[in-house]
Design an enzyme around this catalytic site. Structure first.
Site, PDB file in Angstrom:
ATOM      1  N   TRP A   1       0.619  -0.501   2.323  1.00 45.27           N
ATOM      2  CA  TRP A   1       1.628   0.495   2.672  1.00 45.27           C
ATOM      3  C   TRP A   1       1.292   1.162   4.007  1.00 45.27           C
ATOM      4  O   TRP A   1       2.183   1.433   4.809  1.00 45.27           O
ATOM      5  CB  TRP A   1       1.726   1.565   1.581  1.00 45.27           C
ATOM      6  CG  TRP A   1       2.646   2.686   1.947  1.00 45.27           C
ATOM      7  CD1 TRP A   1       4.010   2.710   1.823  1.00 45.27           C
ATOM      8  CD2 TRP A   1       2.286   3.953   2.515  1.00 45.27           C
ATOM      9  NE1 TRP A   1       4.512   3.910   2.279  1.00 45.27           N
ATOM     10  CE2 TRP A   1       3.479   4.690   2.711  1.00 45.27           C
ATOM     11  CE3 TRP A   1       1.069   4.533   2.876  1.00 45.27           C
ATOM     12  CZ2 TRP A   1       3.483   5.981   3.243  1.00 45.27           C
ATOM     13  CZ3 TRP A   1       1.072   5.819   3.418  1.00 45.27           C
ATOM     14  CH2 TRP A   1       2.264   6.524   3.586  1.00 45.27           C
ATOM     15  N   HIS A   2       0.019   1.389   4.259  1.00 44.79           N
ATOM     16  CA  HIS A   2      -0.374   2.053   5.501  1.00 44.79           C
ATOM     17  C   HIS A   2      -0.106   1.188   6.727  1.00 44.79           C
ATOM     18  O   HIS A   2       0.172   1.721   7.806  1.00 44.79           O
ATOM     19  CB  HIS A   2      -1.853   2.439   5.466  1.00 44.79           C
ATOM     20  CG  HIS A   2      -2.125   3.713   4.731  1.00 44.79           C
ATOM     21  ND1 HIS A   2      -2.288   3.754   3.362  1.00 44.79           N
ATOM     22  CD2 HIS A   2      -2.241   4.995   5.163  1.00 44.79           C
ATOM     23  CE1 HIS A   2      -2.507   5.012   2.991  1.00 44.79           C
ATOM     24  NE2 HIS A   2      -2.483   5.776   4.054  1.00 44.79           N
ATOM     25  N   GLY A   3      -0.212  -0.106   6.595  1.00 43.88           N
ATOM     26  CA  GLY A   3      -0.004  -0.945   7.769  1.00 43.88           C
ATOM     27  C   GLY A   3       0.132  -2.405   7.402  1.00 43.88           C
ATOM     28  O   GLY A   3      -0.525  -2.887   6.473  1.00 43.88           O
TER      29      GLY A   3
END
Length: 457
Positions: free
Chosen positions: A322-324
């Site tokens: 989700w972060h990257g």
């Protein structure tokens, strides 16, 4: 527009507050539509092309909610959640999945370099929280205006915090400036805005000078010395904290100025004595989301130890993704999943650890895994790790002063939320806040305006 920009601080925010105050006093029924309009103006300032996406996202999810309440078909909500995730994947993960597919012999999928709409991860998760609770019978129906404000409220639309509908919807019905504590809320909102701005501009941004050149050198294949590696790793550890917690403080402060209370998102995470404790203090609203809407859905701790370990690992790995959209983010999340799983095994074995040792090991683990988070590739991360573990030249000129100040503030001081709410109203405090605000404005005028790190997620 950035929270740390003149256009926001000296133009948009004062105008928005003035219009809101007029609506609150003379036309209270206009207050919520005005906040929705202001939120879309704020969002469209970045790139007006994505306003239709946000509008469509709100409208379609609201229609799905109404349709489900009218006729609760079991598949409707899962289909809507899947559609939300598909849209997120198309914008954010298409190239990532193409790269994975290209690992197969003969595959040659092209890259589609679409511009990532700002805040898409955050407003997608807001939709998912509401729709999931609606299907479970926990959430009621809301009008389109309220739902649009829940999703698009400008202080939190770009980078959170992730707000549950139950935490804010009831506040929309209040007359915020008629409350007995209205002026106290405004004062604390100004303090939070000022403190968060100072954390970002005076502590977070200066650390980028110590961090970015080292990781850029690592990405270019250059040797990173031991001094450079520790400088960059320590620097990023505190840069990302002051950057993101500073943004959150500003978001909470701005919301208070409009009479709305958003949930706290940081509670001195670098004082944590275990990895579980760290995730209860760092990006607290994301941790709650991952726990309540993913980890528990995967079985949690209710179906045996093996499934609990798998659920922890999967939850944190997906949290990293989700972060990257990159393998280093996945590895970062997976490492935290393994660390949390190890903590579960340690506790189930009945073992204990001195608090000081637990703090040192937790902080070291978090710092080392931040390298994966910050590096643009595994090769770049490996170059930094070689420096950290003494497998590169020692180097010299370790720049420690700004890092030391940042470390002291992050680990010894209280959270901004706690400090602001404990501070008694006083003229001295007001003057100090005004002076700090002016200093920050002068600093913004002198230096480059750095975008917030979490805007890329």
């Amino acid at each position: 527009m950035l929270f740390n920009s003149f256009i926001f601080l000296l133009a948009f925010l004062p105008v928005a507050l003035a219009l809101h105050a007029l609506a609150e006093r003379y036309r209270p029924d206009w207050r919520l539509p005005l906040l929705v309009l202001l939120s879309f103006v704020f969002y469209g300032w970045w790139d007006v092309r994505f306003v239709p996406l946000l509008l469509a996202s709100i409208g379609l999810n609201w229609l799905v909610a109404r349709a489900f309440l009218a006729r609760p078909v079991a598949w409707l909500i899962p289909l809507a959640i899947g559609a939300n995730l598909l849209i997120l994947a198309l914008f954010k993960y298409l190239n990532f999945f193409a790269d994975l597919a290209n690992l197969l012999p003969g595959a040659a999928l092209p890259h589609l370099d679409w511009v990532l709409p700002l805040g898409i991860s955050f407003f997608t998760f807001h939709h998912i929280m509401y729709l999931t609770d609606l299907r479970a019978g926990r959430a009621p129906a809301f009008g389109l205006t309220k739902y649009a404000l829940y999703i698009a409220f400008f202080p939190q639309v770009l980078a959170g915090p992730l707000v549950r509908w139950s935490e804010i919807m009831h506040q929309f019905d209040e007359r915020p400036y008629a409350r007995a504590d209205a002026m106290e809320r405004i004062g604390r909102g100004i303090l939070l805005l000022t403190v968060g701005l100072a954390k970002k501009v005076l502590l977070g941004d200066p650390l980028s000078v110590y961090v970015n050149p080292v990781f850029q050198a690592a990405a270019a294949g250059k040797v990173v010395t031991m001094a450079e590696a520790w400088q960059a790793t320590l620097g990023f550890t505190f840069q990302i904290y002051f950057d993101f917690s500073g943004y959150t403080d500003m978001a909470l402060g701005i919301a208070l100025l409009f009479g709305l209370v958003l949930p706290q998102n940081f509670d001195v995470p670098y004082r944590s004595t275990s990895l579980r404790d760290f995730w209860r203090r760092w990006h607290m609203t994301l941790s709650r989301f991952l726990r309540d809407y993913l980890y528990i859905a995967l079985g949690g701790n209710r179906r045996g130890l093996a499934l609990q370990m798998a659920a922890l690992f999967a939850t944190m790995t997906l949290g990293g993704l989700w972060h990257g959209a990159g393998p280093t983010f996945v590895a970062w999340g997976a490492a935290h999943g393994l660390g949390l799983a190890a903590g579960v095994l340690w506790r189930k074995a009945g073992r204990t650890m001195p608090a000081v040792l637990g703090w040192a090991l937790t902080l070291l683990f978090v710092m080392l895994t931040w390298v994966l988070f910050r590096a643009t590739s595994f090769e770049a991360a490996l170059a930094v790790f070689k420096g950290l573990f003494g497998l590169a030249p020692a180097g010299s000129a370790f720049k420690w002063r700004t890092i030391a100040i940042a470390a002291a503030v992050a680990t010894l001081g209280p959270s901004a939320w706690a400090a602001v709410h404990k501070a008694p109203p006083s003229r001295t405090l007001a003057i100090a806040a005004a002076v700090l605000f002016v200093v920050v404005l002068l600093k913004i005028g002198d230096d480059a305006n750095y975008e917030f790190i979490y805007f890329q997620f």
